[in-house]
Design a protein around this motif. Structure first.
Motif, PDB file in Angstrom:
ATOM      1  N   ILE A  55      58.420  13.348   9.100  1.00 27.39           N
ATOM      2  CA  ILE A  55      57.021  12.905   9.082  1.00 27.39           C
ATOM      3  C   ILE A  55      56.066  14.089   9.026  1.00 27.39           C
ATOM      4  N   TYR A  56      56.579  15.299   9.265  1.00 22.70           N
ATOM      5  CA  TYR A  56      55.742  16.494   9.225  1.00 22.70           C
ATOM      6  C   TYR A  56      55.818  17.212   7.885  1.00 22.70           C
ATOM      7  N   SER A  57      56.676  16.736   6.993  1.00 21.01           N
ATOM      8  CA  SER A  57      56.868  17.403   5.706  1.00 21.01           C
ATOM      9  C   SER A  57      55.924  16.844   4.647  1.00 21.01           C
ATOM     10  N   PRO A  58      55.098  17.695   4.019  1.00 18.26           N
ATOM     11  CA  PRO A  58      54.185  17.220   2.968  1.00 18.26           C
ATOM     12  C   PRO A  58      54.928  16.582   1.792  1.00 18.26           C
ATOM     13  N   THR A  59      56.152  17.068   1.521  1.00 20.52           N
ATOM     14  CA  THR A  59      56.900  16.537   0.380  1.00 20.52           C
ATOM     15  C   THR A  59      57.584  15.214   0.694  1.00 20.52           C
ATOM     16  N   SER A  60      57.410  14.716   1.911  1.00 22.46           N
ATOM     17  CA  SER A  60      57.955  13.398   2.248  1.00 22.46           C
ATOM     18  C   SER A  60      56.870  12.327   2.309  1.00 22.46           C
ATOM     19  N   MET A  61      55.612  12.740   2.275  1.00 24.70           N
ATOM     20  CA  MET A  61      54.504  11.793   2.424  1.00 24.70           C
ATOM     21  C   MET A  61      54.505  10.739   1.323  1.00 24.70           C
ATOM     22  N   GLY A  62      54.780  11.176   0.097  1.00 29.55           N
ATOM     23  CA  GLY A  62      54.790  10.220  -1.010  1.00 29.55           C
ATOM     24  C   GLY A  62      55.906   9.204  -0.876  1.00 29.55           C
ATOM     25  N   CYS A  63      57.075   9.658  -0.438  1.00 29.33           N
ATOM     26  CA  CYS A  63      58.211   8.747  -0.241  1.00 29.33           C
ATOM     27  C   CYS A  63      57.903   7.727   0.854  1.00 29.33           C
ATOM     28  N   HIS A  64      57.315   8.194   1.935  1.00 31.33           N
ATOM     29  CA  HIS A  64      56.982   7.281   3.038  1.00 31.33           C
ATOM     30  C   HIS A  64      55.945   6.252   2.599  1.00 31.33           C
ATOM     31  N   ARG A  65      55.008   6.687   1.756  1.00 30.19           N
ATOM     32  CA  ARG A  65      54.006   5.754   1.240  1.00 30.19           C
ATOM     33  C   ARG A  65      54.670   4.685   0.368  1.00 30.19           C
ATOM     34  N   LEU A  66      55.619   5.094  -0.447  1.00 27.09           N
ATOM     35  CA  LEU A  66      56.338   4.137  -1.288  1.00 27.09           C
ATOM     36  C   LEU A  66      57.095   3.111  -0.444  1.00 27.09           C
ATOM     37  N   GLN A 118      56.342   2.142   2.576  1.00 27.68           N
ATOM     38  CA  GLN A 118      55.337   1.242   3.146  1.00 27.68           C
ATOM     39  C   GLN A 118      54.894   0.190   2.135  1.00 27.68           C
ATOM     40  N   GLN A 119      54.909   0.563   0.861  1.00 25.81           N
ATOM     41  CA  GLN A 119      54.468  -0.346  -0.198  1.00 25.81           C
ATOM     42  C   GLN A 119      55.586  -1.257  -0.721  1.00 25.81           C
ATOM     43  N   GLY A 120      56.783  -1.097  -0.180  1.00 25.48           N
ATOM     44  CA  GLY A 120      57.863  -2.013  -0.559  1.00 25.48           C
ATOM     45  C   GLY A 120      59.064  -1.402  -1.242  1.00 25.48           C
ATOM     46  N   ALA A 121      59.064  -0.089  -1.472  1.00 29.81           N
ATOM     47  CA  ALA A 121      60.252   0.545  -2.050  1.00 29.81           C
ATOM     48  C   ALA A 121      61.394   0.446  -1.057  1.00 29.81           C
ATOM     49  N   LYS A 122      62.614   0.350  -1.566  1.00 35.78           N
ATOM     50  CA  LYS A 122      63.772   0.265  -0.678  1.00 35.78           C
ATOM     51  C   LYS A 122      64.095   1.635  -0.101  1.00 35.78           C
ATOM     52  N   LEU A 123      64.179   1.692   1.227  1.00 33.12           N
ATOM     53  CA  LEU A 123      64.548   2.935   1.896  1.00 33.12           C
ATOM     54  C   LEU A 123      66.047   3.150   1.714  1.00 33.12           C
ATOM     55  N   VAL A 124      66.422   4.320   1.218  1.00 35.73           N
ATOM     56  CA  VAL A 124      67.839   4.629   1.021  1.00 35.73           C
ATOM     57  C   VAL A 124      68.174   5.955   1.692  1.00 35.73           C
ATOM     58  N   THR A 125      69.295   5.990   2.396  1.00 37.83           N
ATOM     59  CA  THR A 125      69.726   7.208   3.065  1.00 37.83           C
ATOM     60  C   THR A 125      71.032   7.738   2.485  1.00 37.83           C
ATOM     61  N   SER A 126      71.559   7.043   1.490  1.00 39.53           N
ATOM     62  CA  SER A 126      72.772   7.505   0.810  1.00 39.53           C
ATOM     63  C   SER A 126      72.834   6.855  -0.562  1.00 39.53           C
ATOM     64  N   ALA A 127      73.639   7.427  -1.442  1.00 36.64           N
ATOM     65  CA  ALA A 127      73.818   6.824  -2.765  1.00 36.64           C
ATOM     66  C   ALA A 127      74.465   5.452  -2.646  1.00 36.64           C
ATOM     67  N   ALA A 128      75.248   5.253  -1.579  1.00 33.65           N
ATOM     68  CA  ALA A 128      75.893   3.951  -1.357  1.00 33.65           C
ATOM     69  C   ALA A 128      74.856   2.845  -1.203  1.00 33.65           C
ATOM     70  N   ASP A 129      73.695   3.171  -0.611  1.00 34.38           N
ATOM     71  CA  ASP A 129      72.622   2.177  -0.471  1.00 34.38           C
ATOM     72  C   ASP A 129      72.113   1.728  -1.837  1.00 34.38           C
ATOM     73  N   VAL A 130      72.035   2.676  -2.777  1.00 35.42           N
ATOM     74  CA  VAL A 130      71.589   2.353  -4.143  1.00 35.42           C
ATOM     75  C   VAL A 130      72.657   1.528  -4.864  1.00 35.42           C
ATOM     76  N   LEU A 131      73.896   1.962  -4.773  1.00 39.34           N
ATOM     77  CA  LEU A 131      74.993   1.269  -5.450  1.00 39.34           C
ATOM     78  C   LEU A 131      75.142  -0.166  -4.943  1.00 39.34           C
ATOM     79  N   GLU A 132      74.894  -0.367  -3.664  1.00 41.44           N
ATOM     80  CA  GLU A 132      74.982  -1.706  -3.077  1.00 41.44           C
ATOM     81  C   GLU A 132      74.022  -2.666  -3.774  1.00 41.44           C
ATOM     82  N   GLU A 133      72.866  -2.151  -4.169  1.00 39.52           N
ATOM     83  CA  GLU A 133      71.863  -2.982  -4.844  1.00 39.52           C
ATOM     84  C   GLU A 133      72.389  -3.532  -6.164  1.00 39.52           C
ATOM     85  N   TYR A 134      73.341  -2.827  -6.792  1.00 44.31           N
ATOM     86  CA  TYR A 134      73.872  -3.240  -8.084  1.00 44.31           C
ATOM     87  C   TYR A 134      75.312  -3.754  -7.993  1.00 44.31           C
TER      88      TYR A 134
END
Length: 369
Positions: free
Chosen positions: A263-274, A276-292
Protein backbone atom coordinates in the motif's frame (compact mmCIF):
# COMPACT_ATOMS: atom_id res chain seq x y z
CA UNK A 1 -7.02 -14.64 -52.96
CA UNK A 2 -3.72 -15.85 -54.46
CA UNK A 3 -0.52 -15.05 -52.51
CA UNK A 4 0.78 -12.62 -55.16
CA UNK A 5 -2.58 -10.89 -55.42
CA UNK A 6 -2.78 -10.72 -51.63
CA UNK A 7 0.67 -9.12 -51.46
CA UNK A 8 -0.35 -6.51 -54.04
CA UNK A 9 -3.47 -5.70 -52.02
CA UNK A 10 -1.39 -5.31 -48.85
CA UNK A 11 1.01 -2.95 -50.60
CA UNK A 12 -1.85 -0.88 -52.00
CA UNK A 13 -3.47 -0.75 -48.58
CA UNK A 14 -0.19 0.43 -47.06
CA UNK A 15 0.02 3.19 -49.67
CA UNK A 16 -3.61 4.15 -49.02
CA UNK A 17 -2.98 4.40 -45.28
CA UNK A 18 -0.27 7.00 -45.97
CA UNK A 19 -2.89 9.41 -47.31
CA UNK A 20 -3.60 12.26 -44.91
CA UNK A 21 -6.82 11.60 -43.00
CA UNK A 22 -7.11 7.91 -43.89
CA UNK A 23 -6.89 5.65 -40.89
CA UNK A 24 -7.98 2.05 -40.45
CA UNK A 25 -11.69 2.86 -40.34
CA UNK A 26 -11.60 5.04 -43.47
CA UNK A 27 -9.45 2.49 -45.30
CA UNK A 28 -12.01 -0.17 -44.47
CA UNK A 29 -14.83 1.93 -45.92
CA UNK A 30 -12.84 2.57 -49.10
CA UNK A 31 -12.07 -1.13 -49.56
CA UNK A 32 -15.75 -1.92 -49.09
CA UNK A 33 -16.85 0.80 -51.52
CA UNK A 34 -14.39 -0.05 -54.31
CA UNK A 35 -13.90 -3.75 -53.66
CA UNK A 36 -10.20 -3.47 -52.83
CA UNK A 37 -7.52 -1.07 -51.66
CA UNK A 38 -5.91 -1.28 -55.09
CA UNK A 39 -9.13 -0.17 -56.79
CA UNK A 40 -9.67 2.64 -54.28
CA UNK A 41 -6.10 3.90 -54.65
CA UNK A 42 -6.39 4.21 -58.43
CA UNK A 43 -10.06 5.20 -58.71
CA UNK A 44 -10.95 8.39 -60.67
CA UNK A 45 -12.28 11.38 -58.74
CA UNK A 46 -15.83 10.95 -60.07
CA UNK A 47 -15.99 7.44 -58.61
CA UNK A 48 -15.60 8.90 -55.13
CA UNK A 49 -18.56 11.20 -55.78
CA UNK A 50 -20.66 8.25 -56.94
CA UNK A 51 -19.97 6.49 -53.66
CA UNK A 52 -20.91 9.60 -51.68
CA UNK A 53 -17.36 10.18 -50.46
CA UNK A 54 -16.04 13.70 -49.67
CA UNK A 55 -14.35 15.57 -52.56
CA UNK A 56 -11.35 16.34 -50.34
CA UNK A 57 -10.76 12.62 -49.81
CA UNK A 58 -10.81 12.12 -53.57
CA UNK A 59 -8.24 14.90 -54.06
CA UNK A 60 -5.95 13.50 -51.35
CA UNK A 61 -6.06 10.01 -52.87
CA UNK A 62 -5.36 11.46 -56.32
CA UNK A 63 -2.22 13.15 -54.95
CA UNK A 64 -1.09 9.89 -53.37
CA UNK A 65 -1.38 8.03 -56.68
CA UNK A 66 1.70 9.78 -58.07
CA UNK A 67 4.13 8.33 -55.56
CA UNK A 68 2.27 5.12 -54.76
CA UNK A 69 4.14 2.87 -57.17
CA UNK A 70 7.57 3.93 -55.90
CA UNK A 71 6.45 3.62 -52.27
CA UNK A 72 5.05 0.13 -52.81
CA UNK A 73 8.27 -1.03 -54.49
CA UNK A 74 10.38 0.36 -51.65
CA UNK A 75 8.11 -1.18 -49.00
CA UNK A 76 8.17 -4.57 -50.69
CA UNK A 77 11.97 -4.51 -50.80
CA UNK A 78 12.19 -3.45 -47.15
CA UNK A 79 9.86 -6.26 -46.07
CA UNK A 80 11.76 -8.88 -48.05
CA UNK A 81 15.08 -7.71 -46.66
CA UNK A 82 13.84 -7.59 -43.06
CA UNK A 83 11.73 -10.75 -43.04
CA UNK A 84 8.59 -8.67 -42.52
CA UNK A 85 5.16 -9.92 -43.50
CA UNK A 86 1.75 -8.26 -43.65
CA UNK A 87 -1.80 -9.30 -42.89
CA UNK A 88 -4.94 -7.27 -43.50
CA UNK A 89 -8.31 -7.26 -41.78
CA UNK A 90 -10.32 -10.02 -43.44
CA UNK A 91 -7.31 -12.26 -44.19
CA UNK A 92 -7.32 -15.84 -42.89
CA UNK A 93 -4.25 -15.20 -40.75
CA UNK A 94 -5.53 -11.97 -39.19
CA UNK A 95 -6.02 -12.51 -35.41
CA UNK A 96 -9.77 -13.08 -34.86
CA UNK A 97 -9.85 -11.61 -31.34
CA UNK A 98 -8.37 -8.39 -32.69
CA UNK A 99 -10.79 -8.35 -35.63
CA UNK A 100 -13.71 -8.30 -33.17
CA UNK A 101 -12.60 -5.05 -31.53
CA UNK A 102 -14.10 -1.61 -32.11
CA UNK A 103 -11.14 -0.24 -34.08
CA UNK A 104 -8.99 -3.06 -35.47
CA UNK A 105 -5.93 -2.07 -37.53
CA UNK A 106 -6.59 -2.35 -41.26
CA UNK A 107 -3.07 -3.69 -41.77
CA UNK A 108 -0.56 -5.38 -39.49
CA UNK A 109 3.16 -5.81 -40.07
CA UNK A 110 4.96 -8.63 -38.27
CA UNK A 111 8.22 -10.50 -37.92
CA UNK A 112 8.02 -14.11 -36.81
CA UNK A 113 4.89 -16.25 -36.92
CA UNK A 114 1.31 -15.23 -36.29
CA UNK A 115 -0.95 -18.02 -35.01
CA UNK A 116 -4.51 -16.74 -35.52
CA UNK A 117 -6.17 -19.17 -33.09
CA UNK A 118 -3.54 -18.75 -30.35
CA UNK A 119 -5.00 -18.18 -26.90
CA UNK A 120 -3.42 -14.92 -25.74
CA UNK A 121 -3.17 -13.17 -22.39
CA UNK A 122 -1.66 -9.71 -22.08
CA UNK A 123 0.71 -8.68 -19.31
CA UNK A 124 1.48 -5.01 -18.77
CA UNK A 125 2.97 -2.81 -16.08
CA UNK A 126 5.22 0.02 -15.08
CA UNK A 127 8.51 0.93 -16.73
CA UNK A 128 9.74 1.89 -13.25
CA UNK A 129 9.36 -1.55 -11.79
CA UNK A 130 10.33 -3.00 -8.45
CA UNK A 131 12.21 -6.20 -7.76
CA UNK A 132 8.89 -7.65 -6.59
CA UNK A 133 7.10 -6.67 -9.82
CA UNK A 134 9.86 -8.06 -12.01
CA UNK A 135 9.77 -11.40 -10.21
CA UNK A 136 5.99 -11.60 -10.41
CA UNK A 137 5.97 -10.76 -14.13
CA UNK A 138 8.57 -13.40 -14.99
CA UNK A 139 6.92 -16.06 -12.84
CA UNK A 140 3.38 -15.41 -14.13
CA UNK A 141 4.50 -15.26 -17.77
CA UNK A 142 6.53 -18.46 -17.56
CA UNK A 143 3.65 -20.38 -16.00
CA UNK A 144 1.08 -19.01 -18.48
CA UNK A 145 3.34 -19.85 -21.43
CA UNK A 146 3.97 -23.33 -20.04
CA UNK A 147 0.19 -23.78 -19.81
CA UNK A 148 -0.13 -23.04 -23.54
CA UNK A 149 -1.03 -19.35 -23.55
CA UNK A 150 0.77 -16.79 -25.70
CA UNK A 151 1.87 -13.87 -23.53
CA UNK A 152 1.33 -10.48 -25.21
CA UNK A 153 3.08 -7.31 -24.07
CA UNK A 154 4.55 -4.07 -25.38
CA UNK A 155 8.33 -4.72 -25.15
CA UNK A 156 8.79 -1.59 -23.03
CA UNK A 157 11.32 -1.34 -20.24
CA UNK A 158 10.30 -2.86 -16.94
CA UNK A 159 7.34 -5.19 -16.53
CA UNK A 160 6.77 -5.65 -20.27
CA UNK A 161 10.33 -6.89 -20.84
CA UNK A 162 10.20 -9.12 -17.76
CA UNK A 163 6.96 -10.65 -19.05
CA UNK A 164 8.49 -11.43 -22.44
CA UNK A 165 11.56 -12.97 -20.82
CA UNK A 166 9.47 -15.14 -18.53
CA UNK A 167 7.35 -16.40 -21.43
CA UNK A 168 10.41 -17.15 -23.57
CA UNK A 169 11.66 -19.50 -20.87
CA UNK A 170 8.70 -21.82 -21.41
CA UNK A 171 6.75 -20.97 -24.55
CA UNK A 172 5.56 -18.24 -26.86
CA UNK A 173 5.21 -14.46 -26.63
CA UNK A 174 4.14 -11.59 -28.89
CA UNK A 175 5.49 -8.04 -28.69
CA UNK A 176 3.32 -5.18 -29.97
CA UNK A 177 5.32 -2.07 -30.86
CA UNK A 178 4.51 1.62 -31.14
CA UNK A 179 6.97 1.89 -34.04
CA UNK A 180 8.02 -0.14 -37.07
CA UNK A 181 8.81 -3.82 -36.44
CA UNK A 182 12.32 -3.21 -37.75
CA UNK A 183 12.98 -0.54 -35.11
CA UNK A 184 14.45 -1.67 -31.78
CA UNK A 185 12.77 0.35 -29.06
CA UNK A 186 13.96 0.65 -26.42
CA UNK A 187 17.40 0.10 -28.02
CA UNK A 188 18.57 -2.29 -25.30
CA UNK A 189 15.76 -4.69 -26.26
CA UNK A 190 17.16 -5.38 -29.74
CA UNK A 191 18.28 -8.87 -28.79
CA UNK A 192 15.06 -9.57 -26.87
CA UNK A 193 12.95 -8.59 -29.88
CA UNK A 194 15.02 -10.89 -32.09
CA UNK A 195 14.41 -13.78 -29.67
CA UNK A 196 10.69 -13.03 -29.59
CA UNK A 197 10.51 -13.10 -33.41
CA UNK A 198 12.23 -16.51 -33.49
CA UNK A 199 9.51 -18.33 -31.55
CA UNK A 200 6.63 -15.85 -31.53
CA UNK A 201 5.99 -12.55 -33.28
CA UNK A 202 6.83 -8.84 -33.21
CA UNK A 203 3.78 -6.90 -34.41
CA UNK A 204 2.89 -3.31 -35.33
CA UNK A 205 0.33 -1.39 -37.34
CA UNK A 206 3.05 1.11 -38.29
CA UNK A 207 5.10 0.72 -41.45
CA UNK A 208 8.75 -0.36 -41.27
CA UNK A 209 11.06 2.48 -40.30
CA UNK A 210 8.39 4.37 -38.34
CA UNK A 211 10.01 5.96 -35.23
CA UNK A 212 8.55 5.47 -31.73
CA UNK A 213 6.55 8.69 -31.31
CA UNK A 214 4.60 9.21 -28.03
CA UNK A 215 1.27 9.52 -29.87
CA UNK A 216 1.59 5.96 -31.19
CA UNK A 217 1.63 4.17 -27.84
CA UNK A 218 -2.01 4.60 -26.73
CA UNK A 219 -3.05 3.16 -30.12
CA UNK A 220 -0.52 0.35 -29.64
CA UNK A 221 -2.21 -0.48 -26.31
CA UNK A 222 -5.53 -1.25 -28.00
CA UNK A 223 -3.78 -3.95 -30.05
CA UNK A 224 -2.25 -5.50 -26.92
CA UNK A 225 -5.67 -5.80 -25.28
CA UNK A 226 -7.40 -6.61 -28.57
CA UNK A 227 -5.25 -9.69 -29.20
CA UNK A 228 -5.95 -11.06 -25.74
CA UNK A 229 -8.69 -12.81 -23.79
CA UNK A 230 -7.59 -10.94 -20.70
CA UNK A 231 -5.11 -8.35 -19.42
CA UNK A 232 -2.98 -8.84 -16.31
CA UNK A 233 -1.65 -5.63 -14.73
CA UNK A 234 1.38 -6.37 -12.57
CA UNK A 235 2.50 -2.92 -11.43
CA UNK A 236 1.02 0.44 -12.39
CA UNK A 237 1.03 3.94 -10.97
CA UNK A 238 -2.23 5.86 -10.65
CA UNK A 239 -1.59 7.52 -14.02
CA UNK A 240 -0.18 4.80 -16.23
CA UNK A 241 -0.37 3.57 -19.80
CA UNK A 242 -1.10 0.14 -18.34
CA UNK A 243 -4.40 1.47 -17.02
CA UNK A 244 -5.25 2.66 -20.53
CA UNK A 245 -4.73 -0.91 -21.75
CA UNK A 246 -6.90 -2.23 -18.92
CA UNK A 247 -9.61 0.31 -19.75
CA UNK A 248 -9.61 -0.74 -23.38
CA UNK A 249 -9.91 -4.38 -22.31
CA UNK A 250 -12.99 -3.54 -20.25
CA UNK A 251 -14.56 -1.71 -23.20
CA UNK A 252 -14.03 -4.78 -25.38
CA UNK A 253 -15.48 -7.13 -22.78
CA UNK A 254 -12.13 -8.76 -22.00
CA UNK A 255 -11.07 -9.90 -18.53
CA UNK A 256 -8.89 -7.69 -16.33
CA UNK A 257 -6.67 -9.05 -13.57
CA UNK A 258 -4.53 -7.07 -11.14
CA UNK A 259 -1.65 -8.11 -8.90
CA UNK A 260 -1.72 -6.43 -5.47
CA UNK A 261 1.38 -4.88 -3.92
CA UNK A 262 2.41 -2.77 -0.97
CA UNK A 263 0.00 0.00 0.00
CA UNK A 264 3.06 2.25 0.28
CA UNK A 265 4.34 1.54 -3.24
CA UNK A 266 3.45 4.14 -5.92
CA UNK A 267 3.63 1.42 -8.59
CA UNK A 268 0.89 -0.55 -6.84
CA UNK A 269 -1.64 2.29 -6.63
CA UNK A 270 -2.99 1.66 -10.12
CA UNK A 271 -3.43 -2.06 -9.47
CA UNK A 272 -5.26 -1.40 -6.21
CA UNK A 273 -7.54 1.06 -7.98
CA UNK A 274 -8.36 -1.56 -10.61
CA UNK A 275 -9.20 -4.10 -7.90
CA UNK A 276 -11.52 -1.57 -6.24
CA UNK A 277 -13.22 -1.09 -9.61
CA UNK A 278 -13.82 -4.81 -10.10
CA UNK A 279 -10.65 -6.32 -11.56
CA UNK A 280 -9.94 -9.81 -10.28
CA UNK A 281 -7.21 -9.86 -7.65
CA UNK A 282 -4.62 -12.50 -8.54
CA UNK A 283 -1.65 -13.62 -6.47
CA UNK A 284 -0.44 -16.38 -8.78
CA UNK A 285 -0.71 -17.47 -12.39
CA UNK A 286 -2.90 -20.33 -11.12
CA UNK A 287 -5.56 -17.74 -10.21
CA UNK A 288 -5.61 -16.59 -13.85
CA UNK A 289 -5.63 -20.12 -15.27
CA UNK A 290 -8.53 -21.04 -12.98
CA UNK A 291 -10.62 -18.36 -14.72
CA UNK A 292 -10.21 -20.26 -18.01
CA UNK A 293 -10.57 -23.77 -16.61
CA UNK A 294 -6.91 -24.62 -17.19
CA UNK A 295 -4.89 -26.64 -14.67
CA UNK A 296 -1.53 -25.14 -13.67
CA UNK A 297 1.32 -26.94 -15.45
CA UNK A 298 3.83 -28.93 -13.48
CA UNK A 299 7.07 -27.00 -13.35
CA UNK A 300 10.17 -29.06 -14.08
CA UNK A 301 12.10 -29.64 -10.89
CA UNK A 302 15.59 -28.20 -10.84
CA UNK A 303 18.18 -29.49 -8.47
CA UNK A 304 19.22 -26.70 -6.11
CA UNK A 305 22.94 -25.85 -6.24
CA UNK A 306 24.93 -27.21 -3.34
CA UNK A 307 25.99 -24.57 -0.83
CA UNK A 308 28.94 -24.47 1.52
CA UNK A 309 28.48 -23.58 5.19
CA UNK A 310 29.54 -19.99 4.47
CA UNK A 311 27.23 -19.69 1.47
CA UNK A 312 24.24 -21.04 3.38
CA UNK A 313 24.82 -18.57 6.22
CA UNK A 314 24.82 -15.66 3.75
CA UNK A 315 21.83 -17.03 1.84
CA UNK A 316 19.74 -17.17 5.02
CA UNK A 317 20.36 -13.45 5.60
CA UNK A 318 19.39 -12.33 2.08
CA UNK A 319 15.84 -11.80 0.78
CA UNK A 320 14.21 -11.57 -2.67
CA UNK A 321 13.11 -7.95 -2.36
CA UNK A 322 15.45 -5.95 -0.14
CA UNK A 323 19.11 -5.79 -1.20
CA UNK A 324 21.83 -5.76 1.46
CA UNK A 325 25.21 -4.08 1.09
CA UNK A 326 28.45 -5.85 1.90
CA UNK A 327 28.65 -4.02 5.25
CA UNK A 328 25.09 -4.99 6.15
CA UNK A 329 25.82 -8.63 5.40
CA UNK A 330 28.97 -8.55 7.54
CA UNK A 331 27.06 -7.03 10.47
CA UNK A 332 24.29 -9.62 10.13
CA UNK A 333 26.63 -12.63 10.08
CA UNK A 334 27.41 -14.38 13.34
CA UNK A 335 31.03 -13.68 14.04
CA UNK A 336 31.15 -11.01 11.34
CA UNK A 337 33.70 -11.52 8.59
CA UNK A 338 36.02 -9.55 6.34
CA UNK A 339 35.12 -7.87 3.06
CA UNK A 340 37.71 -9.72 0.98
CA UNK A 341 36.58 -13.23 1.88
CA UNK A 342 32.88 -12.24 1.75
CA UNK A 343 33.36 -10.74 -1.73
CA UNK A 344 34.85 -14.04 -2.93
CA UNK A 345 31.97 -16.11 -1.47
CA UNK A 346 29.35 -13.79 -3.01
CA UNK A 347 31.05 -14.10 -6.40
CA UNK A 348 30.85 -17.89 -6.17
CA UNK A 349 27.17 -17.63 -5.22
CA UNK A 350 26.52 -15.38 -8.22
CA UNK A 351 28.13 -17.93 -10.53
CA UNK A 352 25.87 -20.62 -9.06
CA UNK A 353 22.82 -18.44 -9.69
CA UNK A 354 22.03 -18.08 -6.00
CA UNK A 355 22.39 -14.31 -5.61
CA UNK A 356 22.26 -11.19 -7.77
CA UNK A 357 24.02 -7.85 -7.39
CA UNK A 358 22.06 -4.73 -8.31
CA UNK A 359 23.30 -1.39 -9.67
CA UNK A 360 23.96 -0.02 -6.16
CA UNK A 361 26.06 -3.06 -5.17
CA UNK A 362 23.33 -4.58 -3.04
CA UNK A 363 22.83 -8.34 -2.93
CA UNK A 364 19.56 -10.31 -3.07
CA UNK A 365 18.48 -13.88 -3.58
CA UNK A 366 18.34 -14.60 -7.28
CA UNK A 367 15.20 -16.72 -7.55
CA UNK A 368 12.09 -17.29 -5.53
CA UNK A 369 11.87 -20.83 -4.27
Amino acid sequence: MEEEECQEEHLALAALLRVNGIGSAAAGKLREAFGSARAALHAPAEAFTQHGLPPKLARDVQKAQKGAEAYEAQLEETCERGGIRMTALGDADYPPYLAETFSPPALLYYRGTLIPDAQCLAMVGSRRFSRYGEGVAKSFAETLARAGFTVVSGAARGIDSASHKGALAAGRTVAVLGCGVDVAYPPENRRLLAEIAESGAVVSEYAPGTPPLPAFFPARNRIISGLSRGVIVVEAAEKSGSLITAGMAVQEGRDVFAVPGSIYSPTSMGCHRLIQQGAKLVTSAADVLEEYGVDPPKKPKKKAPAMSKEERAIYQILSYEHPLTMDEIIVSLDGGGDAASLSFVLLQMELKGLVEENDTHGYMRAKRE
